[in-house]
Design a protein around this motif. Sequence first.
Motif, PDB file in Angstrom:
ATOM      1  N   GLU A   2      50.877  42.255  34.586  1.00  0.00           N
ATOM      2  CA  GLU A   2      49.913  42.081  35.678  1.00  0.00           C
ATOM      3  C   GLU A   2      49.291  40.690  35.641  1.00  0.00           C
ATOM      4  OE1 GLU A   2      47.493  45.976  36.969  1.00  0.00           O
ATOM      5  OE2 GLU A   2      47.059  45.288  34.956  1.00  0.00           O
ATOM      6  N   THR A   3      49.046  40.146  36.812  1.00  0.00           N
ATOM      7  CA  THR A   3      48.324  38.876  36.906  1.00  0.00           C
ATOM      8  C   THR A   3      46.838  39.148  36.681  1.00  0.00           C
ATOM      9  OG1 THR A   3      47.884  39.072  39.266  1.00  0.00           O
ATOM     10  CG2 THR A   3      49.983  38.022  38.626  1.00  0.00           C
ATOM     11  N   VAL A   4      46.080  38.087  36.450  1.00  0.00           N
ATOM     12  CA  VAL A   4      44.630  38.221  36.298  1.00  0.00           C
ATOM     13  C   VAL A   4      44.036  38.809  37.576  1.00  0.00           C
ATOM     14  CG1 VAL A   4      42.465  36.952  35.999  1.00  0.00           C
ATOM     15  CG2 VAL A   4      44.445  36.378  34.590  1.00  0.00           C
ATOM     16  N   VAL A   8      41.808  42.201  37.593  1.00  0.00           N
ATOM     17  CA  VAL A   8      40.433  42.239  38.097  1.00  0.00           C
ATOM     18  C   VAL A   8      40.326  43.263  39.233  1.00  0.00           C
ATOM     19  CG1 VAL A   8      38.626  40.924  39.277  1.00  0.00           C
ATOM     20  CG2 VAL A   8      39.866  39.890  37.366  1.00  0.00           C
ATOM     21  N   GLY A   9      41.278  43.258  40.122  1.00  0.00           N
ATOM     22  CA  GLY A   9      41.275  44.232  41.218  1.00  0.00           C
ATOM     23  C   GLY A   9      41.296  45.662  40.710  1.00  0.00           C
ATOM     24  N   ARG A  10      42.119  45.913  39.692  1.00  0.00           N
ATOM     25  CA  ARG A  10      42.203  47.253  39.109  1.00  0.00           C
ATOM     26  C   ARG A  10      40.873  47.636  38.464  1.00  0.00           C
ATOM     27  NH1 ARG A  10      43.546  48.189  34.195  1.00  0.00           N
ATOM     28  NH2 ARG A  10      44.824  46.331  33.919  1.00  0.00           N
ATOM     29  N   LEU A  37      38.323  43.973  50.686  1.00  0.00           N
ATOM     30  CA  LEU A  37      38.127  44.603  49.386  1.00  0.00           C
ATOM     31  C   LEU A  37      39.375  45.360  48.955  1.00  0.00           C
ATOM     32  CD1 LEU A  37      36.374  45.316  46.953  1.00  0.00           C
ATOM     33  CD2 LEU A  37      35.490  47.257  48.279  1.00  0.00           C
ATOM     34  N   SER A  38      39.999  46.057  49.878  1.00  0.00           N
ATOM     35  CA  SER A  38      41.218  46.794  49.582  1.00  0.00           C
ATOM     36  C   SER A  38      42.301  45.849  49.055  1.00  0.00           C
ATOM     37  CB  SER A  38      41.720  47.520  50.828  1.00  0.00           C
ATOM     38  OG  SER A  38      42.952  48.151  50.578  1.00  0.00           O
ATOM     39  N   ASN A  39      42.470  44.719  49.723  1.00  0.00           N
ATOM     40  CA  ASN A  39      43.453  43.731  49.277  1.00  0.00           C
ATOM     41  C   ASN A  39      43.120  43.180  47.893  1.00  0.00           C
ATOM     42  OD1 ASN A  39      45.175  43.839  51.500  1.00  0.00           O
ATOM     43  ND2 ASN A  39      43.974  42.352  52.637  1.00  0.00           N
ATOM     44  N   MET A  40      41.837  43.004  47.608  1.00  0.00           N
ATOM     45  CA  MET A  40      41.422  42.547  46.282  1.00  0.00           C
ATOM     46  C   MET A  40      41.755  43.595  45.231  1.00  0.00           C
ATOM     47  SD  MET A  40      37.698  40.925  46.869  1.00  0.00           S
ATOM     48  CE  MET A  40      37.408  39.498  47.859  1.00  0.00           C
ATOM     49  N   GLU A  41      41.417  44.839  45.511  1.00  0.00           N
ATOM     50  CA  GLU A  41      41.676  45.909  44.550  1.00  0.00           C
ATOM     51  C   GLU A  41      43.170  46.077  44.280  1.00  0.00           C
ATOM     52  OE1 GLU A  41      37.826  48.863  45.106  1.00  0.00           O
ATOM     53  OE2 GLU A  41      39.778  49.537  45.844  1.00  0.00           O
TER      54      GLU A  41
END
Length: 77
Positions: A2-4, A8-10, A37-41
Amino acid sequence: METVTEQVGRRIMLRRTLLRIRQGELATKAGLSQSHLSNMEQGARSIDLEKLVAISRALNCKIADLLPESEGGQKAA
C-alpha cells in the motif's frame, strides 16, 4: 504494498467506522464533499496537510493517529 496515501485513507475509514460516524457526517465536519472524502478513504486521492488537519479535528484525534507507523504514526486501533 500500500502507498502512504492508501494507508492514511484506510486509517481514516477505520477510525470513522469505529466512532460510528457516517462518511457524509465526517465530510461535513471536515469541510469536504462526501465524494472527496470517499476518494481519500479509498486511496484514490492525495490528502494535503490542511485536509488532514481538518479530518483529524473532526475525528477528535491527532494527525499521528492517521499516519502509518512507518511515517511516525501510532499503531492502528
